[in-house]
Design an enzyme around this catalytic site. Structure first.
Site, PDB file in Angstrom:
ATOM      1  N   THR A  66      -4.834   2.910   4.484  1.00 19.20           N
ATOM      2  CA  THR A  66      -3.526   2.614   4.181  1.00 19.20           C
ATOM      3  C   THR A  66      -2.735   2.675   5.530  1.00 19.20           C
ATOM      4  O   THR A  66      -3.430   3.390   6.465  1.00 19.20           O
ATOM      5  CB  THR A  66      -2.996   3.887   3.346  1.00 19.20           C
ATOM      6  N   ASP A  68     -13.281   4.895   4.842  1.00 16.64           N
ATOM      7  CA  ASP A  68     -11.953   4.658   4.453  1.00 16.64           C
ATOM      8  C   ASP A  68     -11.153   5.763   4.967  1.00 16.64           C
ATOM      9  O   ASP A  68     -11.329   7.009   4.548  1.00 16.64           O
ATOM     10  CB  ASP A  68     -11.943   4.970   2.551  1.00 16.64           C
ATOM     11  N   ARG A  95       4.479   1.414   3.338  1.00  9.94           N
ATOM     12  CA  ARG A  95       3.278   1.496   2.354  1.00  9.94           C
ATOM     13  C   ARG A  95       2.480   0.175   2.274  1.00  9.94           C
ATOM     14  O   ARG A  95       3.017  -1.063   2.385  1.00  9.94           O
ATOM     15  CB  ARG A  95       3.951   1.449   0.910  1.00  9.94           C
ATOM     16  N   GLU A 115       1.238 -17.882   2.182  1.00  9.01           N
ATOM     17  CA  GLU A 115      -0.220 -17.946   1.782  1.00  9.01           C
ATOM     18  C   GLU A 115      -0.999 -18.323   2.741  1.00  9.01           C
ATOM     19  O   GLU A 115      -0.906 -19.426   3.551  1.00  9.01           O
ATOM     20  CB  GLU A 115      -0.342 -18.616   0.370  1.00  9.01           C
ATOM     21  N   LYS A 134       0.116   6.700   5.803  1.00 14.94           N
ATOM     22  CA  LYS A 134      -0.175   8.380   5.595  1.00 14.94           C
ATOM     23  C   LYS A 134       0.303   8.835   7.035  1.00 14.94           C
ATOM     24  O   LYS A 134       1.108   8.747   7.413  1.00 14.94           O
ATOM     25  CB  LYS A 134      -1.461   8.580   5.197  1.00 14.94           C
ATOM     26  N   TYR A 183       7.253 -17.174   1.364  1.00 16.14           N
ATOM     27  CA  TYR A 183       6.005 -17.142   1.067  1.00 16.14           C
ATOM     28  C   TYR A 183       5.139 -17.620   2.418  1.00 16.14           C
ATOM     29  O   TYR A 183       5.361 -18.448   3.065  1.00 16.14           O
ATOM     30  CB  TYR A 183       5.930 -18.301  -0.053  1.00 16.14           C
TER      31      TYR A 183
HETATM   32  C1  LIG Z   1      -4.283   7.076  -0.502  1.00 15.86           C
HETATM   33  C2  LIG Z   1      -6.037   6.645  -0.517  1.00 15.86           C
HETATM   34  C3  LIG Z   1      -6.059   5.297  -1.141  1.00 15.86           C
HETATM   35  C4  LIG Z   1      -5.338   4.582  -1.905  1.00 15.86           C
HETATM   36  O1  LIG Z   1      -4.033   4.290  -1.203  1.00 15.86           O
HETATM   37  P1  LIG Z   1      -2.923   3.437  -2.079  1.00 15.86           P
HETATM   38  O2  LIG Z   1      -2.098   2.947  -0.989  1.00 15.86           O
HETATM   39  O3  LIG Z   1      -2.334   4.526  -2.564  1.00 15.86           O
HETATM   40  O4  LIG Z   1      -3.304   2.207  -3.080  1.00 15.86           O
HETATM   41  C5  LIG Z   1      -7.641   4.872  -0.885  1.00 15.86           C
HETATM   42  N1  LIG Z   1      -8.472   5.880  -0.269  1.00 15.86           N
HETATM   43  C6  LIG Z   1      -8.085   6.797   0.226  1.00 15.86           C
HETATM   44  C7  LIG Z   1      -9.065   7.678   0.841  1.00 15.86           C
HETATM   45  C8  LIG Z   1      -6.804   7.180   0.127  1.00 15.86           C
HETATM   46  O5  LIG Z   1      -6.582   8.569   0.638  1.00 15.86           O
END
Ligand SMILES: *Cc1c(COP(=O)(O)O)cnc(C)c1O
Length: 415
Positions: free
Chosen positions: A221, A194, A230, A49, A224, A47
């Site tokens: 994220t 994003d 993840r 925090e 990807k 932990y």
């Molecule tokens: C995949 C994605 C998310 C969400 O990500 P998670 O890890 O699935 O919660 C948010 N914004 C965009 C543009 C994405 O492609």
């Protein structure tokens, strides 16, 4: 080897599925054994925090070091001053961002969902949409994919958003970051990208870095194109005021203890992404997508945005071939190609059976696919879609896909 036989069996079966099929879902990838080892490490027991140097529990000598390492590497990778590596995933990162920068009722201007934006950018089914006001911009021309910056400016001037959000999960062209920054300045909005889908392509210098054009914040994220565990992350170009708010929003605002094993995995992924081999990878992802585009063009299949400038293609299979997105997904699954059905801009069909399919090259490229192999995959896809009830063609396609998968094993390490 796990002593739990049931779980062990399922892990083996999933590994076999991943090895034998071709993964074309553009948000998926394979991590190295080093990332897996960090994820499975004893940091999961701890932990922690708070933030490095400011924790609530004892025993933080090594958690502080691992989180600092991840932060430093993230900053170097994306050329920015501040990073928070604690978001548990992409959706929590976006929620934290809204929490940090908005009061209930404040307005966010983002890309329309059917034009490529993401659920977390204010889709009515999500919780943030109940708290904040989301207004939209779209593409000006679906055939070229160009965003309607004139309309974007008009809406910005009228709605006075606190945040102008760029970024997407189903858009295949580049964004004019400078233009968005210019518009944002005129209405005093914060610019946020994003970059979930293209973070690896930005880190690998294959696509422009929004920070170079003056964006304030990147949320992303890490699993990807960036090819890590993840997880999520928030990067801030240079504003101490913004990072302070972001840090508070994540802890104690929304999350409890960070997942330190995951942060260890992120640190490993960032180091991998800092190598020359990763730059080669990122460039190849784009070349491979172009190779698939060429084949789809040759067969006159309509692509939203007219093609691709990144890692993904959104094809109107219903409009071009009379096959629905759902049927396309199912029949391609049968031959060992995994991708997803997807709504296209202003789709006339329902999200549960839309007109489009979305696919991309990040995972194939990790397996060592080059342009020729990707052209072949595209040819097989189209052949199967055109003959979706022909058993002979499908079994031949399946064999060809298995052969390609076998000759391109999932690597354990990269470079
Ligand atoms: C995949 C994605 C998310 C969400 O990500 P998670 O890890 O699935 O919660 C948010 N914004 C965009 C543009 C994405 O492609």
């Amino acid at each position: 080897m796990l002593s739990d036989k049931s779980v062990s069996k399922l892990i083996k079966l999933e590994a076999k599925r991943q090895a034998e099929g071709l993964e074309l879902i553009p948000s998926e990838n394979y991590v190295s054994v080093d990332v897996l080892e960090a994820l499975g490490s004893v940091f999961t027991n701890k932990y922690s925090e708070g933030y490095p140097g400011r924790r609530y529990y004892g025993g933080q000598e090594f958690t502080d070091q691992i989180e600092t390492l991840a932060i430093e590497r993230a900053k170097k990778l994306f050329k920015c001053k501040f990073a928070n590596v604690q978001p548990l995933s992409g959706a929590p990162a976006n929620l934290a961002l809204y929490t940090a920068l908005l009061e209930p009722g404040d307005t966010v201007l983002g890309m329309d969902l059917s034009h490529g934006g993401h659920l977390t950018h204010g889709h009515p089914v999500t919780f943030p949409a109940k708290i904040f006001r989301f207004v939209r911009y779209k593409m000006k021309d679906v055939e070229t994919g160009e965003i309607d910056y004139v309309e974007l400016e008009k809406v910005a001037k009228k709605e006075k958003p606190k945040i102008i959000l760029a970024g997407f999960s189903a858009y295949s062209r580049n964004i004019d970051y400078k233009k968005i920054v210019e518009i944002a300045k005129s209405v005093k909005a914060i610019t946020v990208m994003d970059a979930s889908h293209i973070a690896g392509l930005i880190a690998g210098r294959a696509l422009r870095n929004p920070f170079d054009d003056g964006f304030d914040v990147i949320t992303t994220t890490t699993h990807k194109t960036l090819r890590g565990p993840r997880g999520g992350m928030i990067l801030v170009r240079d504003s101490e005021e913004i990072i302070k708010k972001v840090n508070k929003a994540i802890f104690p605002g929304l999350q409890g203890g960070p997942h330190m094993n995951n942060i260890a995995g992120k640190a490993v992924c960032f180091a991998e992404a800092l190598t020359p081999a990763f730059r080669t990878y990122a460039k190849q992802v784009l070349k491979n997508a172009k190779a698939m585009e060429k084949v789809f063009k040759k067969h006159k299949i309509r692509m939203i945005g007219g093609g691709t400038s990144n890692h993904l293609i959104l094809a109107d299979v219903f409009g071009s071939l009379g096959v629905t997105g759902k049927d396309a997904q199912t029949v391609l699954d049968e031959v060992g190609i995994t991708l997803n059905m997807n709504v296209i801009a202003d789709d006339v069909r329902s999200p549960m059976d839309p007109s489009g399919i979305r696919f991309g090259t990040p995972a194939l490229t990790t397996r060592g696919f080059k342009e020729k192999n990707c052209e072949k995959v595209a040819e097989i896809m189209i052949e199967v879609l055109k003959n979706k009830d022909d058993k002979k063609i499908k079994s031949e396609a399946k064999r060809a896909i298995q052969k390609l998968a076998k000759s391109h094993p999932i690597p354990k390490r990269f470079g």
